[in-house]
Scaffold this motif. Structure first.
Motif, mmCIF file in Angstrom:
data_model
loop_
_atom_site.group_PDB
_atom_site.id
_atom_site.type_symbol
_atom_site.label_atom_id
_atom_site.label_comp_id
_atom_site.label_asym_id
_atom_site.label_seq_id
_atom_site.Cartn_x
_atom_site.Cartn_y
_atom_site.Cartn_z
ATOM 1 N N VAL A 44 4.966 2.482 13.900
ATOM 2 C CA VAL A 44 4.606 3.014 12.585
ATOM 3 C C VAL A 44 3.698 2.025 11.853
ATOM 4 O O VAL A 44 2.664 2.401 11.292
ATOM 5 C CB VAL A 44 5.892 3.300 11.762
ATOM 6 N N ARG B 116 9.595 4.352 4.400
ATOM 7 C CA ARG B 116 10.593 5.284 3.886
ATOM 8 C C ARG B 116 10.855 6.399 4.906
ATOM 9 O O ARG B 116 11.996 6.800 5.130
ATOM 10 C CB ARG B 116 10.069 5.866 2.574
ATOM 11 N N SER B 117 9.807 6.876 5.531
ATOM 12 C CA SER B 117 9.960 7.963 6.497
ATOM 13 C C SER B 117 10.625 7.451 7.771
ATOM 14 O O SER B 117 11.411 8.167 8.400
ATOM 15 C CB SER B 117 8.605 8.598 6.813
ATOM 16 N N TRP B 118 10.313 6.223 8.131
ATOM 17 C CA TRP B 118 10.975 5.644 9.308
ATOM 18 C C TRP B 118 12.478 5.538 9.076
ATOM 19 O O TRP B 118 13.278 5.743 10.004
ATOM 20 C CB TRP B 118 10.401 4.261 9.662
ATOM 21 N N THR C 198 0.263 1.477 13.597
ATOM 22 C CA THR C 198 -0.621 2.632 13.571
ATOM 23 C C THR C 198 -1.262 2.867 12.200
ATOM 24 O O THR C 198 -2.151 3.709 12.065
ATOM 25 C CB THR C 198 0.170 3.882 14.036
ATOM 26 N N LEU C 199 -0.811 2.130 11.194
ATOM 27 C CA LEU C 199 -1.407 2.290 9.858
ATOM 28 C C LEU C 199 -2.868 1.851 9.868
ATOM 29 O O LEU C 199 -3.236 0.940 10.606
ATOM 30 C CB LEU C 199 -0.644 1.432 8.837
ATOM 31 N N PRO C 200 -3.702 2.473 9.048
ATOM 32 C CA PRO C 200 -5.080 2.001 8.939
ATOM 33 C C PRO C 200 -5.083 0.549 8.437
ATOM 34 O O PRO C 200 -4.157 0.131 7.736
ATOM 35 C CB PRO C 200 -5.702 2.922 7.885
ATOM 36 N N HIS D 228 0.855 -1.196 0.000
ATOM 37 C CA HIS D 228 0.000 0.000 0.000
ATOM 38 C C HIS D 228 0.891 1.246 0.000
ATOM 39 O O HIS D 228 1.891 1.268 0.713
ATOM 40 C CB HIS D 228 -0.896 -0.030 1.240
ATOM 41 N N PRO D 229 0.512 2.267 -0.774
ATOM 42 C CA PRO D 229 1.363 3.472 -0.822
ATOM 43 C C PRO D 229 1.653 4.070 0.557
ATOM 44 O O PRO D 229 2.770 4.539 0.807
ATOM 45 C CB PRO D 229 0.537 4.457 -1.664
ATOM 46 N N LEU D 230 0.680 4.019 1.450
ATOM 47 C CA LEU D 230 0.910 4.607 2.770
ATOM 48 C C LEU D 230 1.932 3.785 3.568
ATOM 49 O O LEU D 230 2.707 4.338 4.358
ATOM 50 C CB LEU D 230 -0.415 4.702 3.538
ATOM 51 N N ARG E 56 11.173 0.156 18.298
ATOM 52 C CA ARG E 56 9.789 0.320 18.767
ATOM 53 C C ARG E 56 9.015 1.279 17.889
ATOM 54 O O ARG E 56 7.825 1.116 17.664
ATOM 55 C CB ARG E 56 9.780 0.832 20.207
ATOM 56 N N VAL E 57 9.709 2.306 17.400
ATOM 57 C CA VAL E 57 9.015 3.253 16.531
ATOM 58 C C VAL E 57 8.629 2.569 15.216
ATOM 59 O O VAL E 57 7.537 2.794 14.696
ATOM 60 C CB VAL E 57 9.861 4.530 16.298
ATOM 61 N N ARG F 253 4.426 2.195 2.184
ATOM 62 C CA ARG F 253 5.719 2.561 1.610
ATOM 63 C C ARG F 253 6.206 3.897 2.184
ATOM 64 O O ARG F 253 7.349 4.030 2.617
ATOM 65 C CB ARG F 253 5.613 2.635 0.077
ATOM 66 N N VAL F 254 5.308 4.873 2.208
ATOM 67 C CA VAL F 254 5.664 6.179 2.776
ATOM 68 C C VAL F 254 6.094 6.019 4.229
ATOM 69 O O VAL F 254 7.082 6.619 4.677
ATOM 70 C CB VAL F 254 4.477 7.166 2.683
ATOM 71 N N ALA F 255 5.382 5.189 4.961
ATOM 72 C CA ALA F 255 5.673 5.008 6.388
ATOM 73 C C ALA F 255 7.068 4.424 6.591
ATOM 74 O O ALA F 255 7.841 4.904 7.427
ATOM 75 C CB ALA F 255 4.606 4.115 7.030
#
Lengths: 204, 204
Positions: free
Chosen positions: B186, B151-153, B189-191, B143-145, B181-182, B147-149
Motif C-alpha cells: 500500500v 486507514r483503509s489498510w 504503491t502511493l504516488p 498526505h491525505p492519500l 506485505r499488503v 492517510r486514506v491508504a
C-alpha cells in the motif's frame, strides 16, 4: 385513493423507491422524512405506508433495489482483458458512491448500518463482487488465502471510498489508482501456492 | 449486601468485567447471559445490575476496557526498527483476536456492531492505530492519500482477521504475512508526492 398518476402497484412501488433513492443519496438517514416521498410522488401518506410500513423498511427495500442496480452497473464485460474489467468495476463503484454520497455513508458506518437487513444486503453484494474477482483471476479452485485477500481488499475499497466521501481531500482518480494498485499488490504478494496461476499476468 | 469477597467498588467492577471478557470471548453476544457473571463472581444479580443496567452497557464497558488493554498490548516499541514495530502490532492484534474470537466477531459484524457506543469505541481504537502507523512512517505532514491508504489498510486487517476467525482455513502466520506485505505494498504503491520520504526504506 386519489393519486395524480395512475400506476399499477409495481410501477408505484418503483416510483416511490426512485424518489427515495434521490432523497437518501444526499441526506443522512436520520434526516430523511419518507413522508416527503409521498409528497413528491403526489400520493397520500397512507398509500406510502401501505407499501412501506416505516423508514427502515423503505430504506432496505430501496437499498435492495440499488444493490441489484449496482450489481448490473459493475457487471464485468468478459470481452475485455481482466485488468480492464476490474478497473471498470472500481470506476463504476466510485461513480455510484459519488452520486449517492449520503446513502453510502449511512450504510457504511452511519445509522442505517445498524440494521441487520441492511447488513445482509451489503454482505450479499460483497459476495457477488468477490465471486466476480475470483472468477476472473482464478478460474480453477480458489486457495483460502486468495479468498481472504480478495474479501479483505473489498473492505479496503469500501473504506477508501467512504473516506473519500467524508473528507473529500483526495481526488477520485488517485483514489481509483490506489485501490487498483493495491488489488494488484494483494494478489502479487500472495505466496506462490496461494496465487492463481497467471494472475499476475492477467493484472499486468 | 452479601458477597463472598469484600472488594471496593472499582475492584468489583473490574472483577465483573474480567469475568465478562472471558464469557464474551467465546460466546456470541446473543448467547451470553450476564447473570452468569454475577454467579461466577459470587454476587447477587442486583449488585451486577447496580454496576451495569443491561447487557449492552456491560458489553460496552467491557469493550472500552479491552480496547484500552489492546492499545497497551500493541503499543509500539520505538527502540525497534519501524518494520518490526508494525509487525509486532499485527502479531499482537492477531493474538488478541485468537484469544477473543467470539467477542471480535460480535463487534466486527455481529449483534454488538449495531450499537453506536461499540462503533465509537472501535472507531477511536482505529484512530489510535492509524496515528501510530502514520507517526512511524511519516514524521512530517501526512498526505491525505497516505492517510486514506493507512486507514483503509486497517480495514483490510480487520476483515482478514475476521475471515480467519470465521473460516479457520488459513494459518495465522500466512495471514500475518499477507497483512504485513499488503501494508508495505500500500505504501510502496502511493504516488511519490503522497508517500512519506524514506517510508519504503523504513519498511524494507
Amino acid at each position: 385513493m386519489a393519486t395524480r398518476t395512475r400506476l399499477n402497484p409495481e410501477q408505484r412501488r418503483n416510483q416511490l423507491l426512485d424518489l427515495g433513492a434521490e432523497l437518501f443519496a444526499n441526506q443522512p438517514f436520520e434526516e430523511v422524512w419518507i413522508e416527503k416521498v409521498a409528497e413528491a410522488a403526489g400520493v397520500s401518506r397512507g398509500l406510502l405506508y401501505h407499501y412501506f410500513p416505516n423508514k427502515r423498511a423503505f430504506f432496505s427495500a430501496m437499498l435492495r433495489r440499488e444493490a441489484a442496480r449496482m450489481s448490473e452497473l459493475t457487471r464485468p464485460d468478459s470481452s475485455l482483458p481482466v485488468r480492464e474489467q476490474l478497473l471498470a468495476g472500481i470506476e463504476a463503484y466510485l461513480d455510484y458512491c459519488a452520486a449517492h454520497p449520503m446513502g453510502v455513508r449511512s450504510v457504511y458506518r452511519g445509522a442505517a448500518s445498524a440494521d441487520p437487513e441492511v447488513r445482509e444486503i451489503i454482505e450479499s453484494d460483497l459476495r457477488i463482487q468477490e465471486a466476480r474477482i475470483l472468477g476472473a483471476l482464478s478460474p480453477g479452485a480458489v486457495h483460502p488465502l486468495m479468498r481472504v485477500a480478495v474479501r479483505s481488499w473489498l473492505q479496503f475499497l469500501r473504506a477508501a471510498c467512504h473516506e473519500w466521501l467524508v473528507s473529500r481531500d483526495v481526488g477520485r482518480d488517485e483514489l481509483r489508482d490506489l485501490c487498483a494498485r493495491v488489488l494488484v499488490g494483494v494478489v502479487t504478494t500472495l505466496p506462490d501456492d496461494a496465487r492463481p496461476p497467471g494472475a499476475i499476468e492477467l493484472l499486468g
